[in-house]
Design an enzyme around this catalytic site. Structure first.
Site, PDB file in Angstrom:
ATOM      1  N   HIS A 193       0.954  -1.432   0.127  1.00  0.00           N
ATOM      2  CA  HIS A 193      -0.082   0.041   0.112  1.00  0.00           C
ATOM      3  C   HIS A 193       0.661   1.293  -0.083  1.00  0.00           C
ATOM      4  O   HIS A 193       0.686   2.286   0.821  1.00  0.00           O
ATOM      5  CB  HIS A 193      -1.061  -0.337   1.276  1.00  0.00           C
ATOM      6  CG  HIS A 193      -2.003   0.954   1.404  1.00  0.00           C
ATOM      7  ND1 HIS A 193      -1.607   2.273   1.320  1.00  0.00           N
ATOM      8  CD2 HIS A 193      -3.367   0.916   1.545  1.00  0.00           C
ATOM      9  CE1 HIS A 193      -2.999   3.007   1.561  1.00  0.00           C
ATOM     10  NE2 HIS A 193      -3.755   1.937   1.758  1.00  0.00           N
ATOM     11  N   GLU A 199      -0.935   1.242  -5.358  1.00  0.00           N
ATOM     12  CA  GLU A 199      -0.671   0.166  -4.538  1.00  0.00           C
ATOM     13  C   GLU A 199      -0.706  -1.108  -5.394  1.00  0.00           C
ATOM     14  O   GLU A 199      -1.679  -1.293  -6.210  1.00  0.00           O
ATOM     15  CB  GLU A 199      -1.786  -0.129  -3.480  1.00  0.00           C
ATOM     16  CG  GLU A 199      -1.875   1.284  -2.612  1.00  0.00           C
ATOM     17  CD  GLU A 199      -3.181   1.428  -1.933  1.00  0.00           C
ATOM     18  OE1 GLU A 199      -3.937   2.562  -2.106  1.00  0.00           O
ATOM     19  OE2 GLU A 199      -3.779   0.389  -1.460  1.00  0.00           O
TER      20      GLU A 199
END
Ligand code: TA6
Length: 300
Positions: free
Chosen positions: A170, A273
Site C-alpha cells: 500500500h 498500490e
C-alpha cells in the site's frame, strides 16, 4: 529478538545497516548505501523512507503519523495482508489485515555486490494472529535498498488445503502537488470506483486528480508511471504477481477527518498500490508459494 543491541550484534552491517529505537518505542532500521538511504520499521516490516542519492524522498510519511505498538503508520509501504480492505465477514477485524501492526522477525540482512542491501523479515505469528487467521501461511517480506527500491511479499501455503488471500503493498509516494500529478499505464483498464458505490468503469487516458480518488484497477499487470510535474520527475512502478493496482488520494475533506495526514498532507502524497484485491483474489495451492513483487525507481 527485539533488543536493539542484540539485533545490531546479529544483523547489523557496519556503515550500512543499524537498528535504532525510534518514536513510540518502535524499532527502526537505518540503511545507508551508495545509491540510496532507507528507514524500515520492524513492526510490519514497513519501509517508511527511501531517498535515492541526489533525489527528494520517494516514499511519503505523514508528519502527523502515529508511532505506537499495534498502530498503523500513515505512510511508507504498509503490508496489507492476509486481506485487503474490510474483512470479508468480520467487521471487528482491522481493515487491510493485521500484518502491518504486528511484530516481524529479522531473518537475514546482506550487503550485495552491487552496493545494495537486502533484508528479509518474517511475520511473527502469535495467538493474536492465529485468532484472526487459522491457516498455516508463513509470510516474508524481502526488501532490497539500492538504485531501486524492491519489495517482495512471499506467502507460503504450508497447510494441507488451498488458501485464498487478498493483499497489497500500500505504497505512499511523495509528490510535489497532487493537482499537478497524473498516473499513466492504466489506460483502458476496468476499475471499481470506491467513491461511486464501487461501480465498474473503464479508464480513459491518464489519471488526473481533482477530488477524492479511490479506485481498484483490476486484471492489470501494467507498469505505472507517476508523472510529477511539480517536482519535474517520474516514479516508475514495475510489479509482478499482482493483478490489481489501487490508486488513492483522500483529498481535503477526508484528509482533514483522518487526523494523521498532517497539514494539507493530501497535496504531497499519492498511493499507487500493487495488489491482488476484489475479483483478483489469489488462491495458493498446498505446498506452494505466491510472490507479490514491486520495484520503484525515479527518472527525470
Ligand atoms: O487503499 C485505499 C484504501 O483502501 C482507502 O479506501 C483508504 O481507506 C486507505 O486505504 C487507507 O486505509 P487505512 O486503513 O490505512 O487508513
Amino acid at each position: 529478538m527485539t533488543d536493539v543491541s542484540a539485533l545490531n550484534a546479529r544483523f547489523g552491517i557496519k556503515g550500512k545497516l543499524a537498528f535504532r529505537e525510534g518514536k513510540g518505542g518502535l524499532i527502526g532500521i537505518e540503511v545507508t548505501t551508495e545509491h540510496s538511504t532507507a528507514v524500515i520499521a520492524l513492526q510490519g516490516a514497513q519501509v517508511v523512507s527511501w531517498i535515492p542519492a541526489g533525489e527528494k524522498p520517494v516514499i511519503w510519511l505523514s508528519t502527523g503519523s502515529k508511532f505506537a505498538a499495534g498502530k498503523s503508520m500513515r505512510g511508507g509501504v504498509p503490508v496489507c495482508w492476509p486481506w485487503f480492505g474490510a474483512h470479508a465477514t468480520n467487521p471487528a477485524l482491522s481493515a487491510h489485515g493485521y500484518a502491518r501492526t504486528v511484530p516481524w522477525d529479522v531473518v537475514e540482512t546482506k550487503a550485495l555486490p552491487d552496493g545494495a542491501v537486502r533484508l528479509v523479515f518474517r511475520l511473527a505469528e502469535s495467538d493474536a494472529t492465529r485468532a484472526q487467521w487459522q491457516f498455516k501461511t508463513p509470510v516474508e517480506n524481502h526488501i532490497t535498498i539500492g538504485k531501486t527500491l524492491d519489495v517482495e511479499l512471499v506467502t507460503r501455503n504450508s497447510d494441507d488445503k488451498p488458501v485464498t488471500i487478498t493483499e497489497a503493498l500500500h505504497t505512499y509516494f511523495a509528490i510535489g502537488d497532487i493537482r499537478k500529478t497524473t498516473v499513466t499505464g492504466l489506460e483502458n483498464c476496468d476499475y471499481l470506483d470506491k467513491v461511486d458505490a464501487g461501480s465498474r468503469k473503464k479508464q480513459s487516458g491518464a489519471i488526473a486528480f481533482t477530488m477524492e480518488t479511490d479506485r481498484i484497477y483490476v486484471n492489470t499487470k501494467a507498469e505505472c508511471v507517476i508523472e510529477d510535474t511539480a517536482w519535474n520527475r517520474r516514479i516508475h512502478i514495475v510489479k509482478r504477481g499482482s493483478q490489481s493496482t489501487v490508486v488513492w488520494n483522500p483529498w481535503v475533506e477526508k484528509s482533514d477527518k483522518m487526523g494523521d495526514m498532517g497539514e494539507n498532507g493530501y497535496l504531497r502524497m499519492l498511493c499507487v498500490e500493487s495488489a491482488n484485491a476484489a475479483e483478483n483474489k489469489v488462491t495458493i495451492a498446498p505446498g506452494t508459494e505466491h510472490r507479490l513483487y514491486v520495484s520503484y525507481r525515479v527518472s527525470k
